[in-house]
Write a protein that holds these residues in place. Structure first.
Motif, mmCIF file in Angstrom:
data_model
loop_
_atom_site.group_PDB
_atom_site.id
_atom_site.type_symbol
_atom_site.label_atom_id
_atom_site.label_comp_id
_atom_site.label_asym_id
_atom_site.label_seq_id
_atom_site.Cartn_x
_atom_site.Cartn_y
_atom_site.Cartn_z
ATOM 1 N N VAL A 169 0.855 -1.186 0.000
ATOM 2 C CA VAL A 169 0.000 0.000 0.000
ATOM 3 C C VAL A 169 0.890 1.236 0.000
ATOM 4 N N THR A 170 0.815 2.006 -1.053
ATOM 5 C CA THR A 170 1.589 3.238 -1.187
ATOM 6 C C THR A 170 0.867 4.375 -0.457
ATOM 7 N N PRO A 171 1.453 5.579 -0.399
ATOM 8 C CA PRO A 171 0.804 6.673 0.331
ATOM 9 C C PRO A 171 -0.632 6.931 -0.133
ATOM 10 N N ILE A 172 -1.502 7.158 0.834
ATOM 11 C CA ILE A 172 -2.925 7.376 0.578
ATOM 12 C C ILE A 172 -3.249 8.846 0.784
ATOM 13 N N ALA A 192 -7.385 -0.959 1.413
ATOM 14 C CA ALA A 192 -7.026 -2.141 2.202
ATOM 15 C C ALA A 192 -7.726 -3.394 1.725
ATOM 16 N N GLY A 193 -8.657 -3.269 0.806
ATOM 17 C CA GLY A 193 -9.363 -4.435 0.295
ATOM 18 C C GLY A 193 -8.488 -5.438 -0.418
ATOM 19 N N ILE A 194 -7.267 -5.053 -0.768
ATOM 20 C CA ILE A 194 -6.362 -6.015 -1.411
ATOM 21 C C ILE A 194 -5.733 -6.964 -0.395
ATOM 22 N N MET A 195 -5.794 -6.642 0.892
ATOM 23 C CA MET A 195 -5.193 -7.508 1.903
ATOM 24 C C MET A 195 -5.953 -8.829 1.994
ATOM 25 N N LYS A 196 -5.212 -9.893 2.275
ATOM 26 C CA LYS A 196 -5.803 -11.224 2.391
ATOM 27 C C LYS A 196 -5.436 -11.845 3.729
ATOM 28 N N PRO A 197 -6.305 -12.685 4.304
ATOM 29 C CA PRO A 197 -6.011 -13.322 5.588
ATOM 30 C C PRO A 197 -4.698 -14.088 5.552
ATOM 31 N N GLY A 198 -3.852 -13.812 6.533
ATOM 32 C CA GLY A 198 -2.591 -14.530 6.656
ATOM 33 C C GLY A 198 -1.509 -14.094 5.696
ATOM 34 N N THR A 199 -1.811 -13.204 4.756
ATOM 35 C CA THR A 199 -0.824 -12.754 3.774
ATOM 36 C C THR A 199 -0.201 -11.446 4.249
ATOM 37 N N PRO A 200 1.126 -11.362 4.314
ATOM 38 C CA PRO A 200 1.747 -10.124 4.773
ATOM 39 C C PRO A 200 1.376 -8.941 3.876
ATOM 40 N N ALA A 201 1.291 -7.779 4.508
ATOM 41 C CA ALA A 201 1.069 -6.529 3.792
ATOM 42 C C ALA A 201 2.078 -5.514 4.309
ATOM 43 N N ILE A 202 2.491 -4.608 3.433
ATOM 44 C CA ILE A 202 3.426 -3.563 3.846
ATOM 45 C C ILE A 202 2.914 -2.229 3.331
ATOM 46 N N SER A 203 3.004 -1.220 4.181
ATOM 47 C CA SER A 203 2.494 0.100 3.839
ATOM 48 C C SER A 203 3.597 1.140 3.928
ATOM 49 N N ALA A 204 3.488 2.152 3.081
ATOM 50 C CA ALA A 204 4.300 3.349 3.235
ATOM 51 C C ALA A 204 3.866 4.091 4.492
ATOM 52 N N PRO A 224 -0.690 -9.881 8.668
ATOM 53 C CA PRO A 224 0.430 -9.140 9.254
ATOM 54 C C PRO A 224 0.686 -7.866 8.449
ATOM 55 N N LEU A 225 0.657 -6.720 9.109
ATOM 56 C CA LEU A 225 0.834 -5.442 8.429
ATOM 57 C C LEU A 225 2.129 -4.805 8.880
ATOM 58 N N TYR A 226 3.017 -4.544 7.924
ATOM 59 C CA TYR A 226 4.291 -3.886 8.187
ATOM 60 C C TYR A 226 4.217 -2.457 7.665
ATOM 61 N N VAL A 227 4.776 -1.521 8.418
ATOM 62 C CA VAL A 227 4.754 -0.118 8.014
ATOM 63 C C VAL A 227 6.180 0.393 7.960
ATOM 64 N N VAL A 238 12.820 0.578 8.275
ATOM 65 C CA VAL A 238 12.335 -0.188 9.426
ATOM 66 C C VAL A 238 10.907 -0.627 9.132
ATOM 67 N N CYS A 239 10.654 -1.899 9.249
ATOM 68 C CA CYS A 239 9.317 -2.420 9.020
ATOM 69 C C CYS A 239 8.767 -2.918 10.353
ATOM 70 N N GLU A 240 7.705 -2.305 10.806
ATOM 71 C CA GLU A 240 7.118 -2.667 12.083
ATOM 72 C C GLU A 240 5.756 -3.317 11.862
ATOM 73 N N PRO A 241 5.596 -4.598 12.242
ATOM 74 C CA PRO A 241 4.310 -5.253 12.032
ATOM 75 C C PRO A 241 3.251 -4.731 13.012
ATOM 76 N N PHE A 242 2.102 -4.382 12.490
ATOM 77 C CA PHE A 242 0.984 -3.960 13.321
ATOM 78 C C PHE A 242 -0.031 -5.097 13.357
ATOM 79 N N LEU A 243 -0.103 -5.759 14.485
ATOM 80 C CA LEU A 243 -1.061 -6.856 14.642
ATOM 81 C C LEU A 243 -1.765 -6.674 15.978
ATOM 82 N N PRO A 244 -2.760 -5.793 16.024
ATOM 83 C CA PRO A 244 -3.397 -5.495 17.311
ATOM 84 C C PRO A 244 -3.993 -6.745 17.946
ATOM 85 N N GLY A 245 -4.132 -6.657 19.275
ATOM 86 C CA GLY A 245 -4.778 -7.746 20.010
ATOM 87 C C GLY A 245 -3.964 -9.027 19.953
ATOM 88 N N PRO A 246 -4.625 -10.154 19.706
ATOM 89 C CA PRO A 246 -3.922 -11.442 19.749
ATOM 90 C C PRO A 246 -2.925 -11.623 18.609
#
Length: 454
Positions: A169-172, A192-204, A224-227, A238-246
């Motif tokens: 995901v590039t800048p929005i 974000a509709g391109i994201m899939k369950p269990g598939t890593p995603a990375i954002s600007a 898993p979302l990396y920013v 630096v890629c930081e995964p954002f996985l709130p909660g569990p």
């Protein structure tokens, strides 16, 4: 068919079947899935990366493609819109599909499309047909990795039917608000509709409102979302995964000091402009995640790809007296970054702007962002059906925002507008063509840079 007939057939499905009521957006997914199934599901023949966002999609895809190719992978690249020929949209190892290959592809898909048109779900639109052609072409040519740029949105884009190994995901920012919503959170949700369950995603790096929507979507589906960290160009990616909660896991730093120096200092991105630093960092993070997924992408391949990527019409600098900058910025934030880049690369230069836009663009943000850079202005319009042609009204919007002695000319034809800008500019000045990729394409053609065109 000949080549022009093949193009005419493709374009006959713009907006769907004639006389048909516009269907809900999800019908695009239904029709795209049906089309791909009839083609043998070519999307399953190779791993893919999907690139969505508002700004920098094409540039990020170009960086990532160059990295993958430098790693020895055979690449497929699907992008839109094109500058000069439809064939640019479908490339293998950065070589566009040939005219004959496109004709054969359209001829072979025509019975499928017409069967769908006569069936209960109807025919796919032009974009979906081209997307299906591209995936089958990539499969037939044994592509190792397909890089697929989303069109408008993401959630209901044709690319959303593909399950990638990585989502990017590039800048929005604000664009296509009539389709995607008028807040950054709404727009980000669609992307974000391109994201899939269990598939890593990375954002600007994103505006907090947009980032919040991406995090919520990723958490809901378990992606898993990396920013990429918003930091100075000389610092590490630096890629930081954002996985709130569990789903939360510790952050990982992918680039330490020594690779940082190689990627960010000795090897600068080949594409100029401050915004390309963000795109290059995002592509680097994406490449490292692809390495984690098992693709043989080395540090050297990343460095070589960043140094060799090309993407015409985006902060493209044509040397001369004066130099000419061609940049297809077409929303407020892109224009802002263009102005900052011009000031950094060409400090203190008088700037003659050639500007044209599409009717559906957010002029309320674009015009104030561009006004501070204007020393002379030439307004024009591309030949595209969506071009804004009410240029006298456009002049009235610019006039209060520039100095009272600023020349504002109206020249309908983009090639003639560029010639007028060259008349207005001294050798030490700068000319910048912007506002629309269609206007930039016309300027490239006038400068003899287009090569073959449709």
């Amino acid at each position: 068919m000949d080549y022009q007939q093949a193009l005419d057939y493709l374009y006959s499905f713009i907006g769907g079947q004639q006389g048909a009521q516009r269907p809900p957006p999800m019908f695009n997914l239904v029709r795209t899935r049906a089309l791909l199934a009839a083609l043998g599901n070519p999307q399953h023949a190779m791993p893919s990366v999907i690139v969505a966002g508002t700004k920098g999609k094409g540039s990020t895809a170009a960086f990532l493609e160059a990295i993958a190719r430098a790693a020895g992978l055979r690449t497929g690249l699907w992008t839109s819109p094109h500058l000069h020929t439809y064939r640019e949209r479908i490339q293998v190892n950065r070589q566009p599909i040939t005219r004959d290959e496109l004709v054969q592809a359209v001829e072979s898909i025509r019975p499928i499309v017409e069967s769908m048109a006569n069936g209960p779900i109807g025919a796919p639109v032009t974009f979906a047909i081209g997307f299906g052609l591209a995936l089958r072409y990539f499969a037939e040519r044994n592509v190792d990795l397909a890089i697929l740029e989303v069109g408008v949105g993401g959630r209901f884009d044709s690319a959303a039917v593909v399950t990638p190994i990585l989502s990017v995901v590039t800048p929005i920012s604000y664009d296509h608000m009539d389709l995607l919503g008028d807040t950054l959170a709404q727009i980000a949700w669609e992307k974000a509709g391109i994201m899939k369950p269990g598939t890593p995603a990375i954002s600007a790096p994103q505006h907090p409102e947009a980032l919040g929507a991406l995090i919520r979507c990723a958490a809901e589906i378990g992606a898993p979302l990396y920013v990429v960290q918003d930091a100075a160009p000389e610092s590490a990616v630096v890629c930081e995964p954002f996985l709130p909660g569990p789903w939360r896991i510790p952050a990982e730093r992918y680039l330490e000091v020594e690779p940082q120096q190689r990627f960010q200092r000795d090897i600068m991105p080949s594409l100029p402009g401050i915004f390309q630093v963000v795109n290059a960092r995002l592509a680097t993070g994406a490449a490292l995640l692809l390495r984690d997924a098992g693709l043989p992408i080395t540090d050297a391949a990343i460095a070589a790809g960043l140094a060799s990527a090309r993407w015409p019409g985006r902060m493209e600098i044509i040397d001369g007296s004066p130099p000419i900058v061609l940049d297809g910025a077409h929303n407020g934030e892109s224009i802002q970054q263009l102005v900052v880049s011009l000031n950094r690369i060409f400090p203190g230069r008088r700037c003659v702007i050639v500007f044209g836009a599409s009717r559906d663009k957010d002029l309320a943000r674009m015009i104030p962002a561009l006004a501070p850079a204007i020393d002379a202005l030439v307004l024009t319009a591309s030949r595209h059906p969506r071009a804004l042609v009410a240029l006298h009204e456009l002049r009235q919007q610019f006039a209060p925002l520039v100095r009272s002695d600023t020349p504002i000319d109206i020249v309908i034809d983009p090639a003639e507008a560029l010639a007028r800008a060259q008349d207005l500019a001294a050798p030490n000045d700068l000319i910048c063509v912007t506002g629309s990729l269609f206007v930039v394409a016309a300027a490239r053609e006038a400068l003899g840079l287009a090569g073959e065109r449709d």
